[in-house]
Write an enzyme that holds these catalytic residues in place. Sequence first.
Site, PDB file in Angstrom:
ATOM      1  CG  PHE A 192      -0.317   0.330   3.132  1.00 57.81           C
ATOM      2  CD1 PHE A 192      -0.782   2.089   3.399  1.00 57.81           C
ATOM      3  CD2 PHE A 192       0.039  -0.252   3.202  1.00 57.81           C
ATOM      4  CE1 PHE A 192       0.169   2.219   4.530  1.00 57.81           C
ATOM      5  CE2 PHE A 192       1.119  -0.089   4.804  1.00 57.81           C
ATOM      6  CZ  PHE A 192       0.726   1.149   5.016  1.00 57.81           C
ATOM      7  CE  LYS A 193       3.264   1.490   4.710  1.00 53.86           C
ATOM      8  NZ  LYS A 193       4.943   0.904   5.255  1.00 53.86           N
ATOM      9  CG  ASP A 194       4.137   0.198  -4.604  1.00 59.52           C
ATOM     10  OD1 ASP A 194       5.188   0.604  -4.271  1.00 59.52           O
ATOM     11  OD2 ASP A 194       3.694  -0.451  -4.805  1.00 59.52           O
TER      12      ASP A 194
ATOM     13  CB  THR B 186       7.879   2.728   4.594  1.00 61.11           C
ATOM     14  OG1 THR B 186       6.364   3.217   4.758  1.00 61.11           O
ATOM     15  CG2 THR B 186       8.105   3.873   4.151  1.00 61.11           C
TER      16      THR B 186
END
Length: 502
Positions: A114-116, A149
Amino acid sequence: MQYQSTRDFHKTVSSAQAIAQGICEDGGLFVPQSIPKLSWQDLEQMRKCTYVERAEKILSMFLTDFTAEEIHSCVQDAYTEEKFPGGPAQLSMLQEGPYTMYLLELWHGPTCAFKDMALQLLPHLLTKSLKKIQSDKTAVILVATSGDTGKAALEGFKNVLGTKILVFYPQDGVSPMQKRQMLTQEGENVAVCAIEGNFDDAQTGVKKIFTDSKVCTALDAHGMMFSSANSINLGRLLPQIVYYISAYCDLMETGEIDYEGEKVNITVPTGNFGNILAAYYAKQMGLPVNKLICASNSNNVLTDFLRTGVYNRNRAFYTTISPSMDILISSNLERLLSSLTASDVKVKDWMRQLSASGEYRVDDDTMAQLKSLFWAGCCDDNQTSAEIKELYQTENYLCDTHTAVAVNVYKQYAAVTGDTETPTIIASTASPYKFADSVLNAVVGSVSSADDFEKIAELSTATGTPIPAPIAALQNKPIRFHDSCAPAEMFKKALELTGADA
């Protein structure tokens, strides 16, 4: 709109300055002086929009010193079909017994996490911010990571002109695939270093480096300045607000939300509190949210805090199969407390207590607000594995270890409160293939190979699910980075790896 320090409301800067700087000089975090509001009519207008169009709308409300053209350029370059095949924030509905869950799949980007969603956008925001504040310095992106991250930031900033990026990660605190993703990272401006400790050691070290005058002076002498890609950076946090609002708009468009103001629950697996803080900001903007459900693993410091009002990091630290949540110092909680109390004095004192003794207790009014907004739960590795197996067997849905924590805690919430009617969005934060050994063990019951890529192949064969292309591509990439250091040596290592030690 101006942004102020959580520890001194008199210090205000533009969004460009906040993004470029990353963290306040006093150690506080930048927060907006006010939260912009969305009306129901705004949501109605966005229901038929693309994700890119929704992102432009929401970000323009926070980044008021950016032109519409600048925001359009940043968003268009970040969320391309090439980077996010099929779309950046896809919803999958699961109906398991009395539970209706909408899994918000945030892992279809280039690093399968999800950090993308934020870190494909942040480099564009940062480079434009540096121009706005008229800085010709090279931005050194300093990152502490519990797994996802690091890779997402490395991928986002690789070969971006005017930047260098240095990532610190806990030597034994990330999954084998997360580690391989970082150690094989391409790019001329990237560096990776292991820490002989846990994520909290890495995060504490990075924060100290940011505010150390000697290190900052050494960088300045070499034409460099620090910035951050962690969720302490405003430019990392704001894009995360978008996907919760976008998910609601998608539910409106499909008819799952069928009357004005219908509320949803949002369940988020979190350790550093950034992802669920973004959901809180979405609620403050006007998104109809019933409960924010905070899901933790065995490192349940957030669960205890949200239930009791006491934050106490003086406890056992567990290395779990959901390593991105193996955190005892949740940085973004400071931003929430700033919003709830509207007091820099209280927040500064609580953070002082946390630093000095590892513990603080909020006042009764703040505790009442926390209970009104949040529900919190946790589960251990055995429960996590059982949830992965149950979802696969009953729904033919394969999820990772962090998403499984969120699903388990949502079911706890539903059982305790009886609330099975409110539509519930669950943040699905990573591909199961980033944690193939744990997922395979949960589904099959055993792992027959010690080789990471054989485990991935076995998981694909056993479940009939495809291996994500970014994961498959890692097998033939050479290991580039071998550095490691003790937490006390991070200052020296930061100067060495940035070239500011000469």
